[in-house]
Motif scaffolding. Sequence first.
Motif, PDB file in Angstrom:
ATOM      1  N   ARG A 190       8.188  -0.441   8.466  1.00 51.83           N
ATOM      2  CA  ARG A 190       8.147  -1.871   8.843  1.00 51.83           C
ATOM      3  C   ARG A 190       7.068  -2.613   8.062  1.00 51.83           C
ATOM      4  NH1 ARG A 190       9.153  -0.182  14.040  1.00 51.83           N
ATOM      5  NH2 ARG A 190       6.952  -0.075  14.567  1.00 51.83           N
ATOM      6  N   HIS A 191       5.886  -2.028   7.955  1.00 53.86           N
ATOM      7  CA  HIS A 191       4.786  -2.677   7.235  1.00 53.86           C
ATOM      8  C   HIS A 191       5.121  -2.862   5.756  1.00 53.86           C
ATOM      9  CE1 HIS A 191       1.761  -2.931  10.382  1.00 53.86           C
ATOM     10  NE2 HIS A 191       2.044  -1.681  10.746  1.00 53.86           N
ATOM     11  N   ILE A 192       5.664  -1.838   5.135  1.00 53.78           N
ATOM     12  CA  ILE A 192       6.016  -1.923   3.714  1.00 53.78           C
ATOM     13  C   ILE A 192       7.121  -2.961   3.512  1.00 53.78           C
ATOM     14  CG2 ILE A 192       7.018  -0.645   1.760  1.00 53.78           C
ATOM     15  CD1 ILE A 192       4.018  -0.014   2.418  1.00 53.78           C
ATOM     16  N   ALA A 193       8.105  -2.971   4.400  1.00 53.74           N
ATOM     17  CA  ALA A 193       9.192  -3.949   4.301  1.00 53.74           C
ATOM     18  C   ALA A 193       8.685  -5.372   4.494  1.00 53.74           C
ATOM     19  CB  ALA A 193      10.277  -3.632   5.325  1.00 53.74           C
ATOM     20  N   ALA A 194       7.572  -5.522   5.220  1.00 52.67           N
ATOM     21  CA  ALA A 194       6.983  -6.847   5.432  1.00 52.67           C
ATOM     22  C   ALA A 194       6.156  -7.297   4.234  1.00 52.67           C
ATOM     23  CB  ALA A 194       6.116  -6.835   6.689  1.00 52.67           C
ATOM     24  N   GLY A 195       6.065  -6.431   3.216  1.00 52.70           N
ATOM     25  CA  GLY A 195       5.362  -6.809   2.000  1.00 52.70           C
ATOM     26  C   GLY A 195       3.920  -6.336   1.919  1.00 52.70           C
ATOM     27  N   ARG A 196       3.501  -5.512   2.858  1.00 54.54           N
ATOM     28  CA  ARG A 196       2.129  -5.011   2.816  1.00 54.54           C
ATOM     29  C   ARG A 196       2.000  -3.882   1.812  1.00 54.54           C
ATOM     30  NH1 ARG A 196       2.602  -5.855   8.614  1.00 54.54           N
ATOM     31  NH2 ARG A 196       1.289  -7.636   9.133  1.00 54.54           N
ATOM     32  N   THR A 197       0.823  -3.736   1.235  1.00 49.95           N
ATOM     33  CA  THR A 197       0.536  -2.636   0.330  1.00 49.95           C
ATOM     34  C   THR A 197       0.280  -1.376   1.146  1.00 49.95           C
ATOM     35  OG1 THR A 197      -1.850  -2.981   0.330  1.00 49.95           O
ATOM     36  CG2 THR A 197      -0.564  -4.216  -1.321  1.00 49.95           C
ATOM     37  N   TYR A 198       0.183  -0.238   0.472  1.00 51.03           N
ATOM     38  CA  TYR A 198      -0.144   1.009   1.161  1.00 51.03           C
ATOM     39  C   TYR A 198      -1.495   0.881   1.856  1.00 51.03           C
ATOM     40  CZ  TYR A 198       3.577   3.690  -1.203  1.00 51.03           C
ATOM     41  OH  TYR A 198       4.773   4.179  -1.643  1.00 51.03           O
ATOM     42  N   LEU A 199      -2.470   0.278   1.179  1.00 50.30           N
ATOM     43  CA  LEU A 199      -3.807   0.133   1.753  1.00 50.30           C
ATOM     44  C   LEU A 199      -3.789  -0.794   2.971  1.00 50.30           C
ATOM     45  CD1 LEU A 199      -6.762   0.901   1.628  1.00 50.30           C
ATOM     46  CD2 LEU A 199      -7.119  -0.944  -0.017  1.00 50.30           C
ATOM     47  N   GLN A 200      -3.090  -1.914   2.873  1.00 55.10           N
ATOM     48  CA  GLN A 200      -2.976  -2.821   4.015  1.00 55.10           C
ATOM     49  C   GLN A 200      -2.278  -2.137   5.187  1.00 55.10           C
ATOM     50  OE1 GLN A 200      -0.868  -5.901   1.947  1.00 55.10           O
ATOM     51  NE2 GLN A 200      -2.702  -7.195   1.731  1.00 55.10           N
ATOM     52  N   THR A 201      -1.230  -1.389   4.877  1.00 56.49           N
ATOM     53  CA  THR A 201      -0.505  -0.653   5.915  1.00 56.49           C
ATOM     54  C   THR A 201      -1.429   0.350   6.589  1.00 56.49           C
ATOM     55  OG1 THR A 201       1.598  -0.930   4.761  1.00 56.49           O
ATOM     56  CG2 THR A 201       1.465   0.880   6.343  1.00 56.49           C
ATOM     57  N   ALA A 202      -2.199   1.059   5.785  1.00 56.19           N
ATOM     58  CA  ALA A 202      -3.139   2.041   6.330  1.00 56.19           C
ATOM     59  C   ALA A 202      -4.132   1.385   7.268  1.00 56.19           C
ATOM     60  CB  ALA A 202      -3.862   2.745   5.183  1.00 56.19           C
ATOM     61  N   ARG A 203      -4.661   0.246   6.872  1.00 55.52           N
ATOM     62  CA  ARG A 203      -5.632  -0.458   7.724  1.00 55.52           C
ATOM     63  C   ARG A 203      -5.002  -0.912   9.033  1.00 55.52           C
ATOM     64  NH1 ARG A 203      -8.417  -3.757   2.817  1.00 55.52           N
ATOM     65  NH2 ARG A 203      -9.826  -2.086   2.161  1.00 55.52           N
ATOM     66  N   HIS A 204      -3.785  -1.446   8.969  1.00 51.27           N
ATOM     67  CA  HIS A 204      -3.100  -1.902  10.187  1.00 51.27           C
ATOM     68  C   HIS A 204      -2.798  -0.741  11.127  1.00 51.27           C
ATOM     69  CE1 HIS A 204      -2.243  -6.210   9.672  1.00 51.27           C
ATOM     70  NE2 HIS A 204      -2.295  -5.948   8.376  1.00 51.27           N
ATOM     71  N   MET A 205      -2.506   0.430  10.549  1.00 48.61           N
ATOM     72  CA  MET A 205      -2.136   1.584  11.358  1.00 48.61           C
ATOM     73  C   MET A 205      -3.335   2.468  11.717  1.00 48.61           C
ATOM     74  SD  MET A 205       1.467   2.697   9.542  1.00 48.61           S
ATOM     75  CE  MET A 205       1.811   4.003  10.719  1.00 48.61           C
ATOM     76  N   GLY A 206      -4.506   2.159  11.163  1.00 47.31           N
ATOM     77  CA  GLY A 206      -5.689   2.962  11.426  1.00 47.31           C
ATOM     78  C   GLY A 206      -5.639   4.335  10.776  1.00 47.31           C
ATOM     79  N   LEU A 207      -5.066   4.382   9.571  1.00 48.11           N
ATOM     80  CA  LEU A 207      -4.883   5.636   8.850  1.00 48.11           C
ATOM     81  C   LEU A 207      -5.496   5.540   7.467  1.00 48.11           C
ATOM     82  CD1 LEU A 207      -1.077   6.087   9.620  1.00 48.11           C
ATOM     83  CD2 LEU A 207      -2.965   7.241  10.775  1.00 48.11           C
ATOM     84  N   SER A 208      -5.510   6.671   6.769  1.00 47.81           N
ATOM     85  CA  SER A 208      -5.919   6.636   5.368  1.00 47.81           C
ATOM     86  C   SER A 208      -4.715   6.258   4.506  1.00 47.81           C
ATOM     87  CB  SER A 208      -6.454   8.001   4.920  1.00 47.81           C
ATOM     88  OG  SER A 208      -5.389   8.901   4.705  1.00 47.81           O
ATOM     89  N   LYS A 209      -5.007   5.765   3.324  1.00 47.15           N
ATOM     90  CA  LYS A 209      -3.946   5.414   2.372  1.00 47.15           C
ATOM     91  C   LYS A 209      -3.106   6.647   2.044  1.00 47.15           C
ATOM     92  CE  LYS A 209      -3.517   4.280  -2.347  1.00 47.15           C
ATOM     93  NZ  LYS A 209      -4.228   4.376  -3.568  1.00 47.15           N
ATOM     94  N   HIS A 210      -3.749   7.804   2.010  1.00 48.45           N
ATOM     95  CA  HIS A 210      -3.045   9.045   1.682  1.00 48.45           C
ATOM     96  C   HIS A 210      -2.047   9.437   2.776  1.00 48.45           C
ATOM     97  CE1 HIS A 210      -5.629   9.513  -1.768  1.00 48.45           C
ATOM     98  NE2 HIS A 210      -6.673   9.319  -0.986  1.00 48.45           N
ATOM     99  N   THR A 211      -2.395   9.175   4.016  1.00 50.70           N
ATOM    100  CA  THR A 211      -1.474   9.468   5.118  1.00 50.70           C
ATOM    101  C   THR A 211      -0.267   8.557   5.048  1.00 50.70           C
ATOM    102  OG1 THR A 211      -3.308  10.200   6.503  1.00 50.70           O
ATOM    103  CG2 THR A 211      -1.247   9.651   7.631  1.00 50.70           C
ATOM    104  N   VAL A 212      -0.483   7.286   4.765  1.00 47.33           N
ATOM    105  CA  VAL A 212       0.629   6.346   4.613  1.00 47.33           C
ATOM    106  C   VAL A 212       1.515   6.788   3.454  1.00 47.33           C
ATOM    107  CG1 VAL A 212       1.253   3.966   4.019  1.00 47.33           C
ATOM    108  CG2 VAL A 212      -0.570   4.410   5.678  1.00 47.33           C
ATOM    109  N   ASP A 213       0.901   7.197   2.349  1.00 44.09           N
ATOM    110  CA  ASP A 213       1.670   7.686   1.206  1.00 44.09           C
ATOM    111  C   ASP A 213       2.529   8.884   1.613  1.00 44.09           C
ATOM    112  OD1 ASP A 213       2.388   7.792  -1.611  1.00 44.09           O
ATOM    113  OD2 ASP A 213       1.141   9.591  -1.689  1.00 44.09           O
ATOM    114  N   ALA A 214       1.974   9.783   2.414  1.00 42.56           N
ATOM    115  CA  ALA A 214       2.738  10.946   2.883  1.00 42.56           C
ATOM    116  C   ALA A 214       3.910  10.521   3.763  1.00 42.56           C
ATOM    117  CB  ALA A 214       1.825  11.904   3.643  1.00 42.56           C
TER     118      ALA A 214
END
Length: 74
Positions: free
Chosen positions: A24-48
Amino acid sequence: MSLTLTAPTTEAAVLAPREQEALRHIAAGRTYLQTARHMGLSKHTVDAYLRRIRAKLNINSTAEMTRMAITLGL
C-alpha cells in the motif's frame, strides 16, 4: 471420505498483513525509506517484504506492484 483443504486463490490472501501494508505504501508513491519510517522498520526489512511480494505475485517492477495494489483494492 477425506477432507481436502485448498490454498487461498486470491493474490491478497497470499500476502502477509505487513506485506500488504508495505505494498500500500509503495503504491501510494512512498520510497522504501519513507515506507520503513511509516511502518517503524528498517529499509532492509521493507526491501525484503517487497522482494517476497514480487516472488509471490510473479511481478518484476514497482509499476506492476502499484497496478496489483490497485487491483487488490489495497
